[in-house]
Enzyme design. Structure first.
Site, PDB file in Angstrom:
ATOM      1  N   LYS A  75     -12.954 -10.731  -9.944  1.00 36.41           N
ATOM      2  CA  LYS A  75     -13.784 -10.930 -10.888  1.00 36.41           C
ATOM      3  C   LYS A  75     -14.025 -12.714 -10.817  1.00 36.41           C
ATOM      4  O   LYS A  75     -12.890 -13.368 -11.128  1.00 36.41           O
ATOM      5  CB  LYS A  75     -13.432 -10.684 -12.466  1.00 36.41           C
ATOM      6  CG  LYS A  75     -14.488 -11.259 -13.682  1.00 36.41           C
ATOM      7  CD  LYS A  75     -13.803 -11.369 -14.769  1.00 36.41           C
ATOM      8  CE  LYS A  75     -13.512 -12.823 -14.906  1.00 36.41           C
ATOM      9  NZ  LYS A  75     -14.589 -13.835 -15.011  1.00 36.41           N
ATOM     10  N   CYS A 123      -7.146 -28.793 -10.229  1.00 34.61           N
ATOM     11  CA  CYS A 123      -5.969 -28.504 -10.964  1.00 34.61           C
ATOM     12  C   CYS A 123      -4.616 -29.470 -10.209  1.00 34.61           C
ATOM     13  O   CYS A 123      -3.822 -29.851 -11.054  1.00 34.61           O
ATOM     14  CB  CYS A 123      -5.350 -27.338 -10.654  1.00 34.61           C
ATOM     15  SG  CYS A 123      -5.284 -26.760  -9.022  1.00 34.61           S
TER      16      CYS A 123
END
Length: 477
Positions: free
Chosen positions: A171, A280
């Site tokens: 996904k 990140c």
């Protein structure tokens, strides 16, 4: 407008079983819709997991070299479409095209080749006394990926999982799903057996949660926010499945007294502003000697002034927009927080850059000085081009500031020698530390400590994350 109205399940492009309105992909450069993408539901997840489960045993039974041959075909297919991949990702998330080609397209292309080769040299079996230790694929993997480096993160999970002998249900982020369709097309053209790879697009609250909770999913590999990671961990615990998390960060770039100041500050700014700060591992806290603050501030402002913000497809653009209106609003909120907390605004600030006020999701690259270590600006992940400069009096305080975070993903140390920087790096509790500007290494483990997650991606460690360990004890002679 691009139309993506089919899911890839069991080796076929199929319609969703649901009736949800397709999701719009919005260009962050203009704010206009550029694509319409099907949104799946829990029934589609059930189909995809069933296909992955059926494909698992025959896929796992192939030799590592046979799986590697498929990965190599995927590598070649992606390589042939590198330009298209870069343009697609620049369109859907905003990184300048000249950066997207080597980073957003180049990295996933390389990672499939890397794992294609690694499977042949990896030690799948070893002896421990009178036991034989074997490594076997964990099973069906649910891969849930972010929007900031979309195909890079997909590749890190899918290539390693397939190399290990796992089957995958992917996904992708609903902000940047288009690149995942290119991968699915390449995988199909490579002749990968049906069910080994499945693509279900849709909302995290519907598709993602159905994957995480599914009893036939053996492992969840997730990259995203720490908040979402906590929720996934709780949901996955109901079926006692393995969970690998790559989450947020608030990384510190520690500049020691003897470092080359210009090089260190420039490198730290670049490590913060890459991809409009939507990384990140971004070094969003620059920790500098108090005695050199004024000089550092002057250099940081000069470096930031060279960042031309604009259209990702303009060759002169250094920084594109942030990925969405929501992200633009979040960055603005944090800039206001910094102002309210009394940090010194050195450059940038509220609002869009001049000339970009009325289109897209642009923000000013911003630098705050004299940020307090316990302030929200120093503690919370902004995920935008906002750099905080903090000062220290001695090396012990510098290390304490670097470790003063719930996160522990990355960081950097700058010193006159690599050896001196290494000694400080050992004391910083993060999964990765760049020494004097050392960059990303696909052969090294990627992941963090504390609330930055668990598990590792890339290198042999990324492969091991998708493997179970079995011991077989033989009767002693």
């Amino acid at each position: 407008m691009i139309q993506k109205d089919k899911l890839y399940i069991g080796g076929q492009w199929v319609a969703s079983l649901g009736q949800e309105t397709p999701g719009a992909v919005i260009s962050p450069a203009t704010g206009d819709a550029i694509a319409s993408v099907v949104r799946g539901n829990a029934d589609d997840v059930n189909r995809a997991v069933a296909a992955a489960k059926a494909a698992f045993e025959p896929w796992a039974a192939l030799t590592p070299a046979e799986r590697g041959a498929y990965l190599l075909k995927i590598h070649e297919g992606l390589k042939a479409r590198a330009g298209e991949i870069a343009k697609t990702i620049s369109s859907e998330m905003g990184m300048p095209l000249k950066q997207s080609l080597p980073i957003q397209a180049g990295s996933p292309i390389a990672v499939f080749k890397y794992y294609a080769k690694l499977v042949e040299s990896f030690h799948w079996e070893e002896q421990a006394g009178h036991s034989t230790i074997v490594r076997e694929p964990v099973g069906v993997v649910a891969a849930i990926t972010p929007w900031n480096y979309p195909l890079h993160q997909i590749g890190a999970k899918v290539a390693a999982a397939m190399a290990a002998g796992c089957t995958v249900v992917l996904k992708p982020a609903d902000v940047t799903p288009l690149n995942a369709f290119i991968l699915a097309e390449v995988i199909h053209e490579a002749g990968v057996p049906a069910g080994v790879f499945n693509l279900v697009t849709g909302r995290g609250t519907i598709v993602g949660e159905a994957m995480v909770k599914h009893p036939d999913v053996d492992m969840v590999s997730f990259t995203g926010s720490t908040g979402a990671g906590r929720r996934i961990s709780a949901q996955a615990s109901e079926t006692i499945k393995r969970v690998a998390l790559e989450l947020g960060g608030k990384s510190a770039s520690v500049i020691l007294e003897d470092a080359d100041l210009v090089t260190a500050v420039k490198g730290s700014v670049q490590a913060c502003f890459l991809n409009a700060g939507q990384t990140c591992t971004a070094h969003t806290r620059m920790v500098v000697p108090e005695s050199k603050y004024d000089e550092v501030a002057k250099i940081a402002v000069a470096v930031t002034a060279a960042y031309k913000v604009g259209d990702p497809f303009d060759e002169t653009t250094v920084m594109g927009p942030v990925a969405s209106k929501s992200q633009q609003d979040t960055v603005q909120e944090y800039i206001q927080i910094g102002l309210d907390e009394g940090a010194e605004l050195l450059t940038g600030g509220l609002g869009a850059p001049e000339g970009l006020e009325n289109k897209g999701f642009y923000v000013k690259p911003t630098v705050f000085g004299r940020v307090k270590p316990d302030s929200r600006l120093a503690q919370e992940e902004v995920f935008g081009p906002v750099l905080s400069i903090l000062t220290y009096k001695d090396e012990a305080e510098a290390i304490a500031i670097a470790n003063n975070s719930i996160y522990g993903l990355s960081g950097g140390v700058w010193a006159s020698t690599d050896e001196r920087a290494k000694e400080v790096a050992k004391k910083i509790r993060t999964g990765m530390v760049d020494i004097n500007g050392g960059g990303f290494n696909m052969q090294a483990p990627f992941g963090g400590y504390k609330q930055s997650g668990n598990g590792r991606e890339f290198g042999k460690w990324g492969l091991e994350d998708f493997l179970e360990v079995k011991s077989m004890q033989f009767k002693r002679a």
